[in-house]
Design a protein around this motif. Structure first.
Motif, short mmCIF file in Angstrom:
data_model
loop_
_atom_site.label_atom_id
_atom_site.label_comp_id
_atom_site.label_asym_id
_atom_site.label_seq_id
_atom_site.Cartn_x
_atom_site.Cartn_y
_atom_site.Cartn_z
N ARG A 1 34.48 34.22 78.32
CA ARG A 1 33.64 33.50 77.35
C ARG A 1 33.80 34.22 76.02
NH1 ARG A 1 33.06 32.46 82.47
NH2 ARG A 1 31.79 30.65 82.97
N PHE A 2 34.72 33.73 75.20
CA PHE A 2 35.08 34.39 73.94
C PHE A 2 35.12 35.90 74.14
CE2 PHE A 2 34.63 35.80 69.47
CZ PHE A 2 35.75 35.16 69.00
N GLN A 3 35.95 36.30 75.10
CA GLN A 3 36.06 37.72 75.47
C GLN A 3 37.20 38.34 74.66
OE1 GLN A 3 37.23 38.20 79.55
NE2 GLN A 3 36.82 40.38 79.60
N VAL A 4 36.87 39.30 73.81
CA VAL A 4 37.88 39.95 72.97
C VAL A 4 38.28 41.26 73.63
CG1 VAL A 4 38.43 40.81 70.66
CG2 VAL A 4 36.85 38.88 70.93
N PRO B 1 40.00 44.92 74.09
CA PRO B 1 40.28 46.02 73.18
C PRO B 1 41.80 46.22 73.01
CG PRO B 1 39.49 46.85 75.30
CD PRO B 1 39.36 45.36 75.34
N GLY B 2 42.21 46.74 71.86
CA GLY B 2 43.63 47.04 71.65
C GLY B 2 44.27 46.10 70.64
N LYS B 3 45.58 46.30 70.44
CA LYS B 3 46.35 45.50 69.49
C LYS B 3 47.58 44.95 70.17
CE LYS B 3 44.86 47.56 65.17
NZ LYS B 3 45.20 47.14 63.83
N PRO B 4 48.03 43.75 69.85
CA PRO B 4 47.32 42.76 69.03
C PRO B 4 45.99 42.38 69.69
CG PRO B 4 49.09 41.70 70.26
CD PRO B 4 49.22 43.18 70.49
N ALA B 5 45.07 41.81 68.88
CA ALA B 5 43.80 41.35 69.43
C ALA B 5 44.08 40.21 70.41
CB ALA B 5 42.89 40.85 68.31
N ILE B 6 43.43 40.26 71.59
CA ILE B 6 43.58 39.19 72.58
C ILE B 6 42.21 38.59 72.86
CG2 ILE B 6 44.25 38.62 74.96
CD1 ILE B 6 46.23 41.06 74.74
N VAL B 7 42.11 37.28 72.72
CA VAL B 7 40.85 36.57 72.96
C VAL B 7 41.03 35.64 74.15
CG1 VAL B 7 39.15 34.97 71.98
CG2 VAL B 7 40.32 36.61 70.48
N LEU B 8 40.13 35.75 75.13
CA LEU B 8 40.16 34.85 76.29
C LEU B 8 38.97 33.89 76.18
CD1 LEU B 8 40.75 37.48 79.14
CD2 LEU B 8 42.48 36.21 77.85
N ASP B 9 39.24 32.58 76.32
CA ASP B 9 38.15 31.62 76.22
C ASP B 9 38.42 30.43 77.14
OD1 ASP B 9 35.75 31.02 73.99
OD2 ASP B 9 36.55 29.25 75.00
N VAL B 10 37.51 30.19 78.08
CA VAL B 10 37.73 29.12 79.06
C VAL B 10 37.39 27.73 78.50
CG1 VAL B 10 37.46 30.56 81.11
CG2 VAL B 10 35.44 29.49 80.09
N GLY B 11 37.03 27.65 77.21
CA GLY B 11 36.65 26.36 76.61
C GLY B 11 37.71 25.31 76.81
N HIS B 12 37.28 24.06 77.15
CA HIS B 12 38.27 23.03 77.45
C HIS B 12 37.86 21.63 76.99
CE1 HIS B 12 35.77 23.79 81.11
NE2 HIS B 12 35.56 22.50 80.97
N ARG C 1 46.89 38.13 66.35
CA ARG C 1 46.02 37.96 67.53
C ARG C 1 46.55 36.83 68.41
NH1 ARG C 1 40.62 35.16 64.77
NH2 ARG C 1 41.84 33.52 63.77
N ILE C 2 46.18 36.93 69.68
CA ILE C 2 46.60 35.94 70.68
C ILE C 2 45.34 35.35 71.29
CG2 ILE C 2 47.81 35.59 72.87
CD1 ILE C 2 49.52 38.09 72.14
#
Length: 437
Positions: A297-300, A302-313, A415-416
């Motif tokens: 759920r808009f989970q960022v 840590p680290g580089k590049p920034a990685i954002v996980l979001d199950v939104g659909h 970011r990804i």
């Protein structure tokens, strides 16, 4: 002849093929098995429905109640990496051993009839988790609706407090194609004389009418409860204001993102409505909000590049994701790992996000319901994405391959964003996990 399996994996594989109807609307079959199981709860049951925000709201309720010292069972769906995530016991994911006994109980109950009752995967597993929760004698049980509400398996138990987080268009083939129809399906979890909390700021009249018709105690966001205080205020604090309670000087929930104050307000309204049975203190709320976690759920990361996980659909979730990405600050380029189910409003999702994303790595996914990478590329070309130094579309066979491609091309300052479906996020999470071992 009832079947039995020695491992949870074997059970789940069997259930995936046992009842071919994926979603068979109606509660008659599952109601009979519930009665055969004699499912009963002495504790309050909180049922959470809604298009988006259900999982977050469940996690917030669970976190606060655990801080307050209550024992809590929480059923959510779908899962990201393993089925067991669907059943949490006092905040911990249930083990195979804890679940097995209850799969057997459901199988036995289904065979107590002259003609054994067939159950879908979701119905069978939901009953097994409910049976586990009933056996544990919890202080509180939280149940997330799978789809809709009125005919969802979760609705075989009478709730003590129903919460609907948001009402948007999704799953049109089952729930209807207007907010009015969808709201009616979701309002099916309401019960006479029980609190029915709706956090959608523009509730369709069908929901209000249904609550009135059955005599539920309706709480509307903006009318009966609300939040005050904005992000960006000096002290980063906000207040919940309910019909009889005010909770001031609250910190922002550890879940990130623009819509979390609405989800938190819905949870706090539920707890206010149940305060005679499940009292919580201001400190329980503070600690609960500070410690809530929910993968994807808009989970960022840590680290580089920034990685954002979001199950939104769906478009509503995409609008929130776009807002959250906009609030993250500057990145030269944003790469997307994007996969989607065929039945989603893909054009609506892209409309919200095309301004935030430069390079699109689109992917096939391991389910017949998925749109193909070709379909996704076509949709992106239609909203004007062209190939060049500042934009691109590449096609991939799996979320893991799409993610590897994005990682190869992204610099440390980029970011990804991985989004579009539980499958997209799960595929990338599984790949990252395999790399860390």
């Amino acid at each position: 002849m009832s079947t039995t399996f020695s491992s949870l994996d074997a059970w789940l594989t069997h259930l995936e093929s046992a009842h071919p109807v994926g979603i068979d609307m109606g509660l008659e079959r599952i109601g009979k098995v519930r009665d055969a199981l004699q499912l009963q709860f002495a504790c309050p049951i909180i049922t959470v429905g809604g298009t988006n925000g259900k999982g977050s709201t469940c996690a917030i309720l669970e976190s606060i109640l655990l801080r307050a010292g209550y024992t809590v069972g929480c059923h959510t769906s779908p899962h990201l990496l393993e089925f067991n995530e669907r059943a949490r016991i006092n905040g911990a994911i249930a083990t195979d051993a804890e679940l097995l006994l209850h799969f057997e109980a459901v199988e036995a109950a289904r065979h107590r009839f002259a003609e054994p009752i067939s159950l879908t995967y979701f119905e069978f597993t939901t009953l097994a988790i409910m049976h586990l929760f009933a056996a544990r004698g919890f202080d509180a049980v939280i149940l997330e609706v799978g789809l809709g509400g009125r005919l969802d398996a979760v609705n075989i138990l009478d709730t003590d407090c129903a919460i609907i987080t948001s009402i948007d268009i999704d799953h049109t083939e089952y729930l209807g194609d207007t907010r009015e129809k969808i709201a009616f399906e979701k309002a099916g979890i309401f019960r006479a004389g029980k609190p029915a909390i709706c956090a959608d700021p523009l509730p369709p009249q069908t929901l209000i009418d249904h609550a009135e018709r059955i005599g539920a105690n309706l709480w509307l966001f903006g009318r009966d409860f609300r939040y005050e205080g904005q992000a960006g205020s000096e002290r980063q604090q906000w207040s919940y204001v309910g019909p009889t309670l005010r909770r001031s000087a609250l910190a922002y929930p550890a879940l990130r993102g623009a819509n979390q104050l609405i989800n938190t307000s819905a949870a706090l309204a539920g707890l206010e409505a149940l305060r005679d049975r499940l009292p919580v203190s201001a400190q329980d709320i503070r600690l609960g909000l500070a410690n809530v976690e929910l993968p994807g759920r808009f989970q960022v990361l840590p680290g580089k590049p920034a990685i954002v996980l979001d199950v939104g659909h769906n478009p509503h979730a995409a609008a929130v994701l776009a807002q959250n990405l906009g609030n993250m600050g500057f990145f030269p380029y944003t790469y997307a790992v994007f996969g989607s189910m065929r039945d989603k409003d893909i054009a609506g999702v892209l409309q919200h996000l095309k301004g935030e994303i430069d390079h699109w790595c689109v992917t096939d996914m391991p389910t017949p319901r998925a749109a193909s990478a070709e379909d996704l590329e076509t949709a992106l070309r239609e909203v004007g994405v062209v190939d060049g130094p500042d934009g691109s579309v590449t096609r991939h066979a799996s979320p893991a391959e799409a993610f590897q491609d994005a990682l190869k091309r992204a610099s440390d300052n980029d970011r990804i964003v991985v989004f579009g479906s539980f499958y997209t996020v799960a595929g990338v999470m599984a790949y990252r996990k395999s790399q860390h071992h």
